[in-house]
Motif scaffolding. Sequence first.
Motif, PDB file in Angstrom:
ATOM      1  N   SER A 235      33.632  39.476  40.465  1.00 19.82           N
ATOM      2  CA  SER A 235      34.911  40.184  40.315  1.00 19.82           C
ATOM      3  C   SER A 235      36.050  39.182  40.299  1.00 19.82           C
ATOM      4  N   ASN A 236      36.581  38.923  39.136  1.00 24.22           N
ATOM      5  CA  ASN A 236      37.712  38.019  39.014  1.00 24.22           C
ATOM      6  C   ASN A 236      39.007  38.809  39.014  1.00 24.22           C
ATOM      7  N   THR A 237      39.383  39.329  40.187  1.00 25.38           N
ATOM      8  CA  THR A 237      40.595  40.142  40.272  1.00 25.38           C
ATOM      9  C   THR A 237      41.529  39.553  41.327  1.00 25.38           C
ATOM     10  N   THR A 238      42.704  40.144  41.433  1.00 25.91           N
ATOM     11  CA  THR A 238      43.650  39.688  42.456  1.00 25.91           C
ATOM     12  C   THR A 238      43.334  40.297  43.817  1.00 25.91           C
ATOM     13  N   ARG A 239      42.273  41.117  43.907  1.00 28.81           N
ATOM     14  CA  ARG A 239      41.951  41.816  45.147  1.00 28.81           C
ATOM     15  C   ARG A 239      40.617  41.398  45.745  1.00 28.81           C
ATOM     16  N   HIS A 240      39.857  40.534  45.069  1.00 26.61           N
ATOM     17  CA  HIS A 240      38.501  40.214  45.529  1.00 26.61           C
ATOM     18  C   HIS A 240      38.295  38.735  45.799  1.00 26.61           C
ATOM     19  N   ILE A 400      41.566  54.023  54.886  1.00 21.47           N
ATOM     20  CA  ILE A 400      43.030  53.956  54.982  1.00 21.47           C
ATOM     21  C   ILE A 400      43.547  53.249  53.734  1.00 21.47           C
ATOM     22  N   LEU A 401      44.460  53.930  53.063  1.00 22.18           N
ATOM     23  CA  LEU A 401      45.028  53.413  51.822  1.00 22.18           C
ATOM     24  C   LEU A 401      46.467  52.975  52.090  1.00 22.18           C
ATOM     25  N   ALA A 402      46.797  51.777  51.633  1.00 27.54           N
ATOM     26  CA  ALA A 402      48.123  51.221  51.909  1.00 27.54           C
ATOM     27  C   ALA A 402      48.864  50.984  50.600  1.00 27.54           C
ATOM     28  N   PRO A 403      50.188  51.190  50.617  1.00 28.18           N
ATOM     29  CA  PRO A 403      50.985  50.971  49.400  1.00 28.18           C
ATOM     30  C   PRO A 403      50.837  49.534  48.900  1.00 28.18           C
ATOM     31  N   GLY A 404      50.570  49.388  47.629  1.00 21.21           N
ATOM     32  CA  GLY A 404      50.508  48.065  47.014  1.00 21.21           C
ATOM     33  C   GLY A 404      49.174  47.366  47.182  1.00 21.21           C
ATOM     34  N   ILE A 405      48.296  47.889  48.025  1.00 18.36           N
ATOM     35  CA  ILE A 405      47.041  47.218  48.341  1.00 18.36           C
ATOM     36  C   ILE A 405      45.841  48.103  48.011  1.00 18.36           C
ATOM     37  N   GLY A 406      45.996  49.393  48.222  1.00 12.71           N
ATOM     38  CA  GLY A 406      44.841  50.281  48.109  1.00 12.71           C
ATOM     39  C   GLY A 406      44.074  50.292  49.416  1.00 12.71           C
ATOM     40  N   GLU A 407      42.758  50.373  49.330  1.00  9.42           N
ATOM     41  CA  GLU A 407      41.950  50.492  50.545  1.00  9.42           C
ATOM     42  C   GLU A 407      42.101  49.260  51.409  1.00  9.42           C
ATOM     43  N   ILE A 408      42.532  49.464  52.642  1.00  9.48           N
ATOM     44  CA  ILE A 408      42.701  48.348  53.569  1.00  9.48           C
ATOM     45  C   ILE A 408      41.731  48.484  54.727  1.00  9.48           C
ATOM     46  N   VAL A 409      41.333  49.711  55.039  1.00  9.88           N
ATOM     47  CA  VAL A 409      40.359  49.986  56.099  1.00  9.88           C
ATOM     48  C   VAL A 409      39.329  50.963  55.551  1.00  9.88           C
ATOM     49  N   GLY A 410      38.057  50.712  55.872  1.00 14.73           N
ATOM     50  CA  GLY A 410      36.997  51.687  55.617  1.00 14.73           C
ATOM     51  C   GLY A 410      36.217  51.869  56.897  1.00 14.73           C
ATOM     52  N   GLY A 453      36.178  48.791  59.370  1.00 16.86           N
ATOM     53  CA  GLY A 453      36.364  47.406  58.953  1.00 16.86           C
ATOM     54  C   GLY A 453      37.736  47.242  58.336  1.00 16.86           C
ATOM     55  N   LEU A 454      38.451  46.208  58.781  1.00 15.82           N
ATOM     56  CA  LEU A 454      39.732  45.864  58.166  1.00 15.82           C
ATOM     57  C   LEU A 454      39.546  44.547  57.439  1.00 15.82           C
ATOM     58  N   GLY A 455      39.804  44.561  56.149  1.00 21.78           N
ATOM     59  CA  GLY A 455      39.769  43.313  55.376  1.00 21.78           C
ATOM     60  C   GLY A 455      40.973  42.484  55.771  1.00 21.78           C
ATOM     61  N   PHE A 456      40.697  41.341  56.411  1.00 21.54           N
ATOM     62  CA  PHE A 456      41.794  40.561  56.987  1.00 21.54           C
ATOM     63  C   PHE A 456      42.769  40.084  55.918  1.00 21.54           C
ATOM     64  N   GLU A 457      42.237  39.585  54.804  1.00 17.22           N
ATOM     65  CA  GLU A 457      43.130  39.072  53.753  1.00 17.22           C
ATOM     66  C   GLU A 457      43.962  40.190  53.129  1.00 17.22           C
ATOM     67  N   ASN A 468      48.482  38.245  44.998  1.00 17.63           N
ATOM     68  CA  ASN A 468      47.139  37.734  44.694  1.00 17.63           C
ATOM     69  C   ASN A 468      46.451  37.314  45.984  1.00 17.63           C
ATOM     70  N   ILE A 469      45.269  37.875  46.216  1.00 20.37           N
ATOM     71  CA  ILE A 469      44.553  37.617  47.472  1.00 20.37           C
ATOM     72  C   ILE A 469      44.219  36.132  47.634  1.00 20.37           C
ATOM     73  N   ARG A 470      44.154  35.399  46.516  1.00 22.60           N
ATOM     74  CA  ARG A 470      43.858  33.958  46.611  1.00 22.60           C
ATOM     75  C   ARG A 470      44.993  33.185  47.272  1.00 22.60           C
ATOM     76  N   ASP A 471      46.137  33.837  47.397  1.00 24.44           N
ATOM     77  CA  ASP A 471      47.292  33.153  47.970  1.00 24.44           C
ATOM     78  C   ASP A 471      47.469  33.411  49.465  1.00 24.44           C
ATOM     79  N   VAL A 472      46.521  34.118  50.075  1.00 19.56           N
ATOM     80  CA  VAL A 472      46.658  34.368  51.514  1.00 19.56           C
ATOM     81  C   VAL A 472      45.498  33.793  52.308  1.00 19.56           C
ATOM     82  N   ILE A 473      44.575  33.094  51.664  1.00 17.04           N
ATOM     83  CA  ILE A 473      43.470  32.415  52.342  1.00 17.04           C
ATOM     84  C   ILE A 473      43.585  30.929  51.990  1.00 17.04           C
ATOM     85  N   PRO A 474      43.306  30.040  52.950  1.00 15.04           N
ATOM     86  CA  PRO A 474      43.536  28.614  52.657  1.00 15.04           C
ATOM     87  C   PRO A 474      42.850  28.149  51.378  1.00 15.04           C
ATOM     88  N   PHE A 475      41.542  28.397  51.264  1.00 13.99           N
ATOM     89  CA  PHE A 475      40.818  27.909  50.089  1.00 13.99           C
ATOM     90  C   PHE A 475      39.961  29.041  49.543  1.00 13.99           C
TER      91      PHE A 475
END
Lengths: 484, 484
Positions: A235-240, A400-410, A453-457, A468-475
């Motif tokens: 999945s080459n997306t801004t969320r994965h 739990i669905l959050a504005p701008g993010i979608g599913e944040i908790v399952g 589960g809460l996806g930390f990123e 873009n999720i790639r911008d909130v994790i170091p590498f």
Amino acid sequence: MAFNTRTKIKEVLALEPTGQDTIVMGWVRTFRSNRFIALNDGSTPNNLQVVVNYENTSEALLKRITTGACLKISGQLVHSTGSGQKVELQASHIEVLGDSDAEKYPMQPKKHSLEFLRENAHLRMRTQTFGAVFRVRNAIAYAVHQFFQQKGFVYWHSPIITASDAEGAGEMFKVTTLPLDGTAPKNDDGSINFKEDFFGKATNLTVSGQLEGELAAMAFGDIYTFGPTFRAENSNTTRHLAEFWMIEPEMAFYDIEDNQNLAEEFIQYLIRYTMAQNAEDLRFLDERLKEEEKALPQDKRSEMGLIEKLQFVVDNKFERITYTEAIEILLNSTPYKKKKFQYDVQWGIDLQSEHERFLVEKHFKKPVIVTGYPAAIKAFYMRLNDGCEPGRETVAAMDILAPGIGEIVGGSQREERYEKLVARMEAMHIPTHEMSWYLDTRRFGACPHAGFGLGFERMVQFVTGMTNIRDVIPFARTPKNAEF
Amino acid sequence: MAFNTRTKIKEVLALEPTGQDTIVMGWVRTFRSNRFIALNDGSTPNNLQVVVNYENTSEALLKRITTGACLKISGQLVHSTGSGQKVELQASHIEVLGDSDAEKYPMQPKKHSLEFLRENAHLRMRTQTFGAVFRVRNAIAYAVHQFFQQKGFVYWHSPIITASDAEGAGEMFKVTTLPLDGTAPKNDDGSINFKEDFFGKATNLTVSGQLEGELAAMAFGDIYTFGPTFRAENSNTTRHLAEFWMIEPEMAFYDIEDNQNLAEEFIQYLIRYTMAQNAEDLRFLDERLKEEEKALPQDKRSEMGLIEKLQFVVDNKFERITYTEAIEILLNSTPYKKKKFQYDVQWGIDLQSEHERFLVEKHFKKPVIVTGYPAAIKAFYMRLNDGCEPGRETVAAMDILAPGIGEIVGGSQREERYEKLVARMEAMHIPTHEMSWYLDTRRFGACPHAGFGLGFERMVQFVTGMTNIRDVIPFARTPKNAEF
């Protein structure tokens, strides 16, 4: 002889200046007019203004004060008249600890694109944006621990390498010490002989620590994990991400309502903590987002600023609706009627991103907890709701669905009834004999329990406003990318 | 309707009993005389005594109150006369949430061997010993975060999957989505074409987050990691795991002395916090260790009890010696002179476990920090000491050795001088072109910096007194073993 005699710039900026001797160490952000150094040491987004007495400073030294250079500066802390800050440092001695060739240093004192910074992820945390993002990430991580520790939860390390592939949460990475070139030992039938592998069986990277977390909840009552999890999905997306951090609390004696209450309180706690601890980082990120969105057409911009949004989320209860109600809202919605949704809507579908965003961003304009999903689209361990119409079986799931993010908790209440759980596993072709350790929790002293589960990123994205999720994790680890 | 209306037993035991209505939920440890339930909910090592009015309780219900069964009990909290505790619960209503067949439940109310419990690791945390061990593990983990957060360190997530194999800290696990059976795509020369693998290159599980941590220290000053690390070494010992958690702080502007000061303060903080927060768990583990050591001959028993040892470590400065001094002490020691050491002693050797134990347990009888190891036996990134005799080059390394554990911390001041670092890497055949991201920290704004790694499980061993490292991690990963 200890070297570290510095005061951190965050502390220096809060001091009452009385001309006191002060030593700071940090990196040059800018150097203006051979006179004003903006020095940053990463403790705060703010720079300390250092005033150089250039008449008493050698030309050779002045030339080495370049963007990115590392300096040790002794001086006197005085009131600042011009810098917009209370204090500035009158330098009496400057030592260059490490030079930075201004021609070659990639982090120039100008605006770089996020793409460029992603390619230079080993240096991007030296920028204002990524300094702020990773300090906020740090604050949220600590708030996670504080929240659960204050409630007496036990921090639990579920294994990373696992032989269990039964959860079905996604594609897994293989972990092995066998050769890949075809020389791995084989069984008579030609299959790989995993008895010769390091662990004596085929192993993978975990997709979730939940099942092992449930074992612990049956001993300690309340536990949480906070560790890396993995998905080998292309999945080459801004969320994965292929590697991301997840927080998975699991609570004995909780039903689905307790679970919702905890998750809502948890998210609000994380935001409130970060707003209190990292106000300056958030102010910077708020401005950054406004700036970024200027390039967008009006209707694509966020309705609220970043801080305004966060304040709104902590001040307002989350909306709680059932899946069935969500479907009705969607069926009655303008985009549905005008055929603007790409995916069809009917009872039984998995909600698509466009549906979730409509509910959260257009209809309710706040975080929404959706419960009671169809059993057919959810995992085997979720508790079957009693009294469902035949053909309309639901489970005690919650997203739990959050504005701008979608599913944040399952999350879900778990199926604690042994027979129902086994029947469900068999129906879903999950090998119960490999999962007897898990089933033991239902054989011996079972109890109602729940978790999520809460996806930390995703949470860090939500708080920082980074798209873009790639911008909130170091590498970031993503398909075809494992740099640094 | 929320289900969780219970009060945790830890809180109940601290209440002033006034006959107040109280609801508890937990698991039966023992049930005596059809009358006294010892109920535990994992919040404390102590059980709550529940008194059953057996005349008003059906025979059928009494039969279901078995070891391991999960109960919800409402009743009145009153003074206890006999149980050794201040309070007991007079049950007015008992509900069995989950039965436990006493014939089949593996965790019988008797002493099980640690080996048996290891095989039943999915249930062992329900025992007193492992309840205490994992609550202590939790306390130490939280103390790690508290310690660093109070000092303004940034919690940093180094990547778990890495394409870098240059650190040389040990054998690595491969991570792949390619097939193992020989059908993986190949290059013309017959080697595996890793461009077709998930990440487009060969990847492994990290052995250390240090190098990426150094990148972050050059931006934030002080950072720490706390995450899983991996070694694919075929070591079947009581001290090695294939998957373990490590804490790696990295500090800009620290020299080797600052590094030692921080590490010592850190270890003492972790112990002090746990002694304050988990006094009852430690009392239990102290007794357990005494009991276990009764089976040993006098000279194999610990000289101090567990709590006594911990108190000693927080009350006394660690001994600090150089490697050269350590060698002299060993050469002058009785075991050396009587040829009792298995391995030879001379300047240049890597200290063996028997040498470390002699220094710590016999000679100094306290934790020892050894610095200034020969360069030849240490990693490439450690700083070369200035002014060494030719042939006796040393590096600014430090190991902390702890009684009963051996090496618990390994660290160093890092080589911040670009030319010296590159020369060292070339001498050690480390491909500098693959490490240019790392070398950038020495090219742009380098500074003196230092850091160390604390093996989390070794620390938990030290604090709990558990002699086998497999007993301080929820699910041990070791050669031929990845159960649960």
